[in-house]
Design an enzyme around this catalytic site. Structure first.
Site, mmCIF file in Angstrom:
data_model
loop_
_atom_site.group_PDB
_atom_site.id
_atom_site.type_symbol
_atom_site.label_atom_id
_atom_site.label_comp_id
_atom_site.label_asym_id
_atom_site.label_seq_id
_atom_site.Cartn_x
_atom_site.Cartn_y
_atom_site.Cartn_z
ATOM 1 N N ALA A 1 0.929 -1.135 0.009
ATOM 2 C CA ALA A 1 0.048 0.174 -0.049
ATOM 3 C C ALA A 1 0.963 1.318 0.017
ATOM 4 C CB ALA A 1 -0.848 -0.070 1.211
ATOM 5 N N ASP B 1 10.396 -6.567 -3.155
ATOM 6 C CA ASP B 1 9.096 -6.826 -2.436
ATOM 7 C C ASP B 1 8.963 -8.413 -2.534
ATOM 8 O OD1 ASP B 1 5.996 -5.645 -1.318
ATOM 9 O OD2 ASP B 1 6.242 -7.797 -2.119
ATOM 10 N N ARG C 1 -6.086 -0.704 -2.123
ATOM 11 C CA ARG C 1 -5.325 0.368 -1.689
ATOM 12 C C ARG C 1 -4.197 0.346 -2.436
ATOM 13 N NH1 ARG C 1 -5.242 -3.710 1.206
ATOM 14 N NH2 ARG C 1 -3.694 -4.518 2.129
ATOM 15 N N VAL D 1 13.447 -8.892 2.179
ATOM 16 C CA VAL D 1 14.574 -8.235 2.564
ATOM 17 C C VAL D 1 15.035 -8.535 3.805
ATOM 18 C CG1 VAL D 1 15.064 -5.779 3.011
ATOM 19 C CG2 VAL D 1 13.719 -6.164 1.049
ATOM 20 N N THR E 1 11.917 -5.305 9.831
ATOM 21 C CA THR E 1 12.602 -4.733 8.528
ATOM 22 C C THR E 1 12.999 -3.529 8.637
ATOM 23 O OG1 THR E 1 11.495 -6.583 7.530
ATOM 24 C CG2 THR E 1 12.734 -5.266 6.134
ATOM 25 N N CYS F 1 17.491 8.667 15.092
ATOM 26 C CA CYS F 1 17.176 7.857 14.121
ATOM 27 C C CYS F 1 15.717 7.276 14.852
ATOM 28 C CB CYS F 1 18.278 6.725 14.074
ATOM 29 S SG CYS F 1 18.370 5.361 15.564
ATOM 30 N N CYS G 1 -2.690 -4.499 9.192
ATOM 31 C CA CYS G 1 -3.885 -4.213 8.306
ATOM 32 C C CYS G 1 -4.672 -5.300 7.747
ATOM 33 C CB CYS G 1 -3.007 -3.548 6.949
ATOM 34 S SG CYS G 1 -2.212 -2.052 7.187
#
Lengths: 91, 370
Positions: B41, B62, B73, B112, B136, B189, B206
């Site tokens: 999204a 991804d 979305r 990742v 991540t 940070c 979500c």
């Protein structure tokens, strides 16, 4: 003195789905103590130990992070707004 | 630096009219390389907007494929992408080629993690986060601080959003200051602000709590605004606060975080401990031979346990859930596929119904969170 505590959506099930709760206290410790005395289930989510908030929970007084003021001993005055802000992970 | 012809600039006329950008700023954007980490999204809105703004090179990573429930979305995708079972990064690359053929796109269809993130972020001028988990994000934060790359965090769930731009502080051993430090614009940070990730199951995701399409777009567009400021050298215009809002309750807060670096003793940017990049908290995956299942070893912070009551309540809407004090088992149907998710109190999980580590990690991130 009366202050308003803003409750994030994720923790509202523990406070009867209220978005804010008014409590009395002269420090953040007293205010959160009053809140968790009223809603003990919330206390389990907020605290890592007796005097220590979970490190993934941030508390702000009038948009200032209490960790960089006097932490739980940060003084409160009438009408202050205390916000519990968890990190948002979704996206 | 690539030579840019005047005719290539024409399409950006309206953007170049802005005093903060101009032709010089546009040329900076066209020479920039941006890492968009996660293309759901947030990531699709970011990739779309930055491609239209003329960022020269987008690196998109991804691990997932497009599902019908994403289309509400995730604005770069459509029904044909679902029918063609395209990976998100590849579908994004194809759409961006149609939107702006001047933009170079490099894709990584991969998870990742600490073994590959530095390669993905290499030579990038900024990192934008389109992620759905904090493990991540802290990894990106480590990369940003270690290599002094600006990083813009964004997060969204339900009707709430949050965003924050990190302009990392240099280490005293670094030979020079960064342009943003010279402008007095360095910021704390992500770990200065959030010391620890919420444990899995503690926060809504979500996929369990839902998400309003516009709120994700708002967060991602805020991320793009900060990225454009940073890439065009407008460091002093970068928002120095953590923005937190709820579009349903009409609340907006700008949380003051500057003191977090000055007063705090952050493990990452003060103590230079890059725990996530070193794989200290990395979630390992093992395909369980002959069982059509993957085991995930999600490492929780010391002394922490998963809250089964909380997770059971959340998952009840998705299928049958059984729990005892040792384990929780839930039947989940995701995009038409049936999975059995077994969780243990130490964070370990077994996802039955797939042999693919990426699928298992995706199911965990969606329904348990991280």
């Amino acid at each position: 003195m009366e202050v308003t505590i803003s409750i994030p959506t994720a923790l509202r099930p523990q406070v009867d789905n209220k978005d804010t709760v008014k409590v009395t206290g002269s420090s953040v410790r007293e205010a959160l103590g009053a809140l968790t005395a009223q809603y003990p289930e919330l206390g389990k989510r907020l605290y890592a130990g007796e005097n220590e908030l979970n490190r993934f929970i941030n508390v702000y007084v009038n948009d200032e992070d209490i960790r960089f003021m006097d932490n739980l001993d940060t003084a409160l005055k009438e009408g202050d707004e205390v916000s519990i802000i968890p990190a948002i992970a979704g996206g | 630096m690539t030579t840019i012809q005047t005719t290539e600039l024409d399409r950006y006329h309206r953007q170049m009219l802005l005093p903060g950008i101009g032709e010089e700023g546009q040329r900076k954007l066209m020479n920039a390389k941006v890492f968009v980490c996660g293309c759901g999204a947030l990531g699709t809105v970011i990739a779309n907007m930055l491609a239209r703004a003329g960022v020269g090179h987008l690196v998109i990573a991804d691990r997932d494929f497009i599902e019908m429930t994403n289309l509400q979305r995730q604005i770069l995708f459509d029904e044909s992408d679902v029918e063609n079972a395209l990976p998100k990064a590849e579908a994004a690359r194809r759409k961006i080629a149609q939107i702006n053929s001047q933009v170079k796109v490099t894709t990584f269809i991969d998870d990742v993690n600490h073994t590959n993130v530095e390669k993905m972020a290499a030579d990038c001028d900024i990192i934008l986060d389109g992620l759905d988990n904090f493990e991540t994000r802290f990894l990106l934060n480590d990369v940003a601080v270690k290599h002094r790359i600006p990083y813009v965090y964004g997060g969204s769930v339900g009707t709430t959003g949050m965003t924050y731009a990190i302009l990392p502080h240099s280490h005293p051993d670094d030979a020079n200051e960064t342009p943003w430090e010279l402008a007095g614009a360095a910021t704390p940070c992500l770990r200065c602000i959030f010391e620890q990730a919420p444990p899995p199951g503690m926060n809504p995701t979500c996929d369990t709590a839902g998400v309003l399409g516009p709120v994700v777009s708002i967060v991602a567009n805020y991320q793009c605004v900060e990225a454009i400021k940073i890439l065009t050298g407008n460091y002093s215009a970068v928002r120095p606060t953590l923005l937190s809002f709820d579009v349903w309750e009409n609340t907006i807060r700008q949380l003051k975080v500057a003191r977090a670096y000055d007063v705090g003793n952050c493990l990452c940017c003060k103590q230079r401990q890059f725990e996530f990049l070193e794989g200290k908290f990395a979630s390992g995956t093992t395909t369980l031979c002959g069982r059509n299942a993957v085991q995930l070893t999600q490492k929780l912070a010391e002394g922490r346990k998963l809250d089964f009551d909380e997770i059971a309540q959340r998952l009840a809407a998705h299928g049958q859930v059984k729990a005892n004090k040792f384990m929780l088992r839930a039947d989940i149907t995701d995009n038409g596929n049936a999975y059995e998710l077994t969780l243990f109190t130490d964070g370990r999980a077994i996802v039955k119904g797939t042999k693919e580590a990426n699928v298992a990690k995706s199911i965990y991130a969606k329904y348990v969170g991280a």
